[in-house]
Motif scaffolding. Structure first.
Motif, PDB file in Angstrom:
ATOM      1  N   TYR A 267       0.808  -1.210   0.000  1.00 25.80           N
ATOM      2  CA  TYR A 267       0.000   0.000   0.000  1.00 25.80           C
ATOM      3  C   TYR A 267       0.846   1.267   0.000  1.00 25.80           C
ATOM      4  N   VAL A 268       1.998   1.235   0.634  1.00 25.25           N
ATOM      5  CA  VAL A 268       2.857   2.403   0.683  1.00 25.25           C
ATOM      6  C   VAL A 268       3.277   2.797  -0.732  1.00 25.25           C
ATOM      7  N   SER A 269       3.761   1.834  -1.501  1.00 30.79           N
ATOM      8  CA  SER A 269       4.179   2.119  -2.879  1.00 30.79           C
ATOM      9  C   SER A 269       3.008   2.550  -3.750  1.00 30.79           C
ATOM     10  N   ILE A 270       1.863   1.901  -3.556  1.00 33.05           N
ATOM     11  CA  ILE A 270       0.669   2.255  -4.339  1.00 33.05           C
ATOM     12  C   ILE A 270       0.268   3.700  -4.047  1.00 33.05           C
ATOM     13  N   LEU A 271       0.230   4.076  -2.770  1.00 32.42           N
ATOM     14  CA  LEU A 271      -0.132   5.452  -2.409  1.00 32.42           C
ATOM     15  C   LEU A 271       0.868   6.467  -2.946  1.00 32.42           C
ATOM     16  N   LYS A 272       2.151   6.155  -2.861  1.00 28.09           N
ATOM     17  CA  LYS A 272       3.160   7.065  -3.401  1.00 28.09           C
ATOM     18  C   LYS A 272       2.913   7.323  -4.884  1.00 28.09           C
TER      19      LYS A 272
ATOM     20  N   ALA B 215      -1.031   8.861  -5.497  1.00 30.36           N
ATOM     21  CA  ALA B 215      -1.236  10.185  -4.919  1.00 30.36           C
ATOM     22  C   ALA B 215      -0.112  11.160  -5.255  1.00 30.36           C
ATOM     23  N   GLY B 216       0.973  10.639  -5.796  1.00 29.11           N
ATOM     24  CA  GLY B 216       2.121  11.500  -6.071  1.00 29.11           C
ATOM     25  C   GLY B 216       2.766  12.005  -4.792  1.00 29.11           C
ATOM     26  N   ALA B 217       2.681  11.204  -3.739  1.00 29.50           N
ATOM     27  CA  ALA B 217       3.182  11.609  -2.422  1.00 29.50           C
ATOM     28  C   ALA B 217       4.693  11.432  -2.322  1.00 29.50           C
ATOM     29  N   ASP B 218       5.341  12.361  -1.617  1.00 33.54           N
ATOM     30  CA  ASP B 218       6.780  12.257  -1.383  1.00 33.54           C
ATOM     31  C   ASP B 218       7.090  11.268  -0.268  1.00 33.54           C
ATOM     32  N   GLU B 219       6.226  11.239   0.740  1.00 32.39           N
ATOM     33  CA  GLU B 219       6.395  10.305   1.859  1.00 32.39           C
ATOM     34  C   GLU B 219       5.057   9.692   2.211  1.00 32.39           C
ATOM     35  N   VAL B 220       5.071   8.402   2.512  1.00 29.27           N
ATOM     36  CA  VAL B 220       3.894   7.692   2.995  1.00 29.27           C
ATOM     37  C   VAL B 220       4.364   6.800   4.139  1.00 29.27           C
ATOM     38  N   TRP B 221       3.659   6.879   5.267  1.00 24.71           N
ATOM     39  CA  TRP B 221       3.985   6.073   6.435  1.00 24.71           C
ATOM     40  C   TRP B 221       2.786   5.223   6.800  1.00 24.71           C
ATOM     41  N   GLU B 222       2.993   3.934   6.955  1.00 25.67           N
ATOM     42  CA  GLU B 222       1.965   3.063   7.515  1.00 25.67           C
ATOM     43  C   GLU B 222       2.157   3.067   9.030  1.00 25.67           C
TER      44      GLU B 222
ATOM     45  N   GLN C 146       7.835   3.102   6.319  1.00 32.94           N
ATOM     46  CA  GLN C 146       7.812   3.700   4.984  1.00 32.94           C
ATOM     47  C   GLN C 146       7.932   2.664   3.869  1.00 32.94           C
ATOM     48  N   GLY C 147       8.032   1.399   4.217  1.00 34.90           N
ATOM     49  CA  GLY C 147       8.128   0.357   3.203  1.00 34.90           C
ATOM     50  C   GLY C 147       9.562  -0.025   2.889  1.00 34.90           C
ATOM     51  N   ALA C 148       9.706  -1.159   2.232  1.00 27.73           N
ATOM     52  CA  ALA C 148      11.021  -1.755   1.972  1.00 27.73           C
ATOM     53  C   ALA C 148      11.930  -0.879   1.120  1.00 27.73           C
ATOM     54  N   ALA C 149      11.376   0.000   0.309  1.00 27.43           N
ATOM     55  CA  ALA C 149      12.195   0.856  -0.554  1.00 27.43           C
ATOM     56  C   ALA C 149      13.026   1.852   0.251  1.00 27.43           C
TER      57      ALA C 149
END
Length: 84
Positions: A4-9, A12-19, A39-42
């Motif tokens: 979901y983190v990568s999908i939202l980035k 949404a064009g988001a710079d940061e996404v935190w679960e 923030q995901g594996a990336a």
């Protein structure tokens, strides 16, 4: 499992996404809320961060550690003594 983190980035064009995952704990008799952010594996070296807050009304104590590569390191970075 969906990333979901990568999908939202991407969507949404988001710079940061935190679960966020929240835990209720007791340190002695003091109720605390621990939030672990991911923030995901990336984001390997700065993937996780931990925030600890007093859970009772009127307890405004809060400590956030620096982002780290593992959950253990993120939890170790919290200033736990502020809750003693």
């Amino acid at each position: 499992m969906n990333d979901y983190v990568s999908i939202l980035k991407q969507v949404a064009g988001a710079d940061e996404v935190w679960e966020e995952r929240r835990f209720s704990i007791y340190r002695g008799s003091r109720a605390l809320t621990v939030t672990i952010l991911d923030q995901g594996a990336a984001e390997s070296s700065h993937r996780f961060m931990a925030i600890v807050e007093g859970a009772n009304e009127g307890d405004n104590t809060r400590s956030a550690g620096n982002a780290a590569g593992t959950v253990d390191d993120a939890l170790q970075a919290v200033h736990w003594w502020e809750f003693d």
